[in-house]
Write a protein that holds these residues in place. Structure first.
Motif, mmCIF file in Angstrom:
data_model
loop_
_atom_site.group_PDB
_atom_site.id
_atom_site.type_symbol
_atom_site.label_atom_id
_atom_site.label_comp_id
_atom_site.label_asym_id
_atom_site.label_seq_id
_atom_site.Cartn_x
_atom_site.Cartn_y
_atom_site.Cartn_z
ATOM 1 N N ALA A 24 -9.699 -4.874 -8.771
ATOM 2 C CA ALA A 24 -8.989 -4.014 -9.738
ATOM 3 C C ALA A 24 -8.689 -2.649 -9.112
ATOM 4 O O ALA A 24 -7.585 -2.121 -9.258
ATOM 5 N N THR A 25 -9.658 -2.092 -8.406
ATOM 6 C CA THR A 25 -9.444 -0.809 -7.724
ATOM 7 C C THR A 25 -8.392 -0.954 -6.638
ATOM 8 O O THR A 25 -7.508 -0.103 -6.497
ATOM 9 N N SER A 50 -0.764 -0.093 -6.319
ATOM 10 C CA SER A 50 0.279 0.352 -7.242
ATOM 11 C C SER A 50 0.657 1.804 -6.974
ATOM 12 O O SER A 50 1.844 2.153 -6.935
ATOM 13 N N TRP A 51 -0.334 2.657 -6.787
ATOM 14 C CA TRP A 51 -0.051 4.067 -6.474
ATOM 15 C C TRP A 51 0.636 4.192 -5.123
ATOM 16 O O TRP A 51 1.509 5.033 -4.937
ATOM 17 N N GLU A 55 3.132 9.186 -6.294
ATOM 18 C CA GLU A 55 3.781 10.443 -5.921
ATOM 19 C C GLU A 55 4.227 10.480 -4.459
ATOM 20 O O GLU A 55 4.876 11.423 -4.033
ATOM 21 N N GLY A 56 3.818 9.483 -3.670
ATOM 22 C CA GLY A 56 4.180 9.455 -2.252
ATOM 23 C C GLY A 56 3.142 10.091 -1.342
ATOM 24 O O GLY A 56 3.338 10.165 -0.130
ATOM 25 N N GLY A 57 2.036 10.530 -1.914
ATOM 26 C CA GLY A 57 0.995 11.180 -1.115
ATOM 27 C C GLY A 57 0.287 10.233 -0.165
ATOM 28 O O GLY A 57 0.035 10.573 0.996
ATOM 29 N N TYR A 103 3.268 -1.385 8.058
ATOM 30 C CA TYR A 103 3.333 -2.542 7.186
ATOM 31 C C TYR A 103 4.161 -2.106 5.981
ATOM 32 O O TYR A 103 4.037 -0.978 5.535
ATOM 33 N N PRO A 104 4.990 -2.970 5.441
ATOM 34 C CA PRO A 104 5.955 -2.514 4.432
ATOM 35 C C PRO A 104 5.390 -2.275 3.032
ATOM 36 O O PRO A 104 6.106 -2.366 2.067
ATOM 37 N N VAL A 105 4.130 -1.956 2.874
ATOM 38 C CA VAL A 105 3.582 -1.643 1.559
ATOM 39 C C VAL A 105 3.902 -0.203 1.224
ATOM 40 O O VAL A 105 3.594 0.709 1.984
#
Length: 111
Positions: free
Chosen positions: A73-74, A80-81, A86-88, A105-107
């Motif tokens: 879950a974490t 997801s973030w 925010e792109g941080g 890697y494309p994540v």
């Protein structure tokens, strides 16, 4: 209830970020964050950073969970973030990639 996407940005958070930017060494950062955070909070922050790096390295969620002890879950929340936040995460993952010796890697990147 509609929540403003930037409602977390306050004078207090901006002051904190400004103070962090004044740290000059890893030792200074360590001393500041140790004073600021509990050991549990530091562990959680470091764990999230490890998860983000391993997601960026392309590891499967199960492998990340095994390596870090983070719940799936974490890991899902961090992914997801990484993709929609925010792109941080992306900013620092890109800036530290050479130090980590990894390939992109494309994540979390726009395709």
């Amino acid at each position: 209830m509609i929540v403003d996407r930037d409602s977390w940005r306050t004078a207090e958070t901006e002051s904190l970020f400004g103070a962090i930017l004044r740290l000059e060494t890893v030792d200074e950062a360590g001393r500041f964050f140790r004073d600021l955070c509990t050991l549990g909070e530091l562990h959680d922050l470091a764990n999230r950073w490890q998860v983000a790096q391993q997601l960026d390295d392309g590891l499967h969620y199960a492998e990340i969970a095994s390596r870090t002890g983070a719940s799936t879950a974490t890991i899902t929340r961090i992914a997801s973030w990484l993709r929609h936040g925010e792109g941080g995460y992306r900013l620092l993952l890109d800036r530290t990639r050479e130090d980590r010796g990894t390939l992109p890697y494309p994540v979390g990147r726009e395709q």
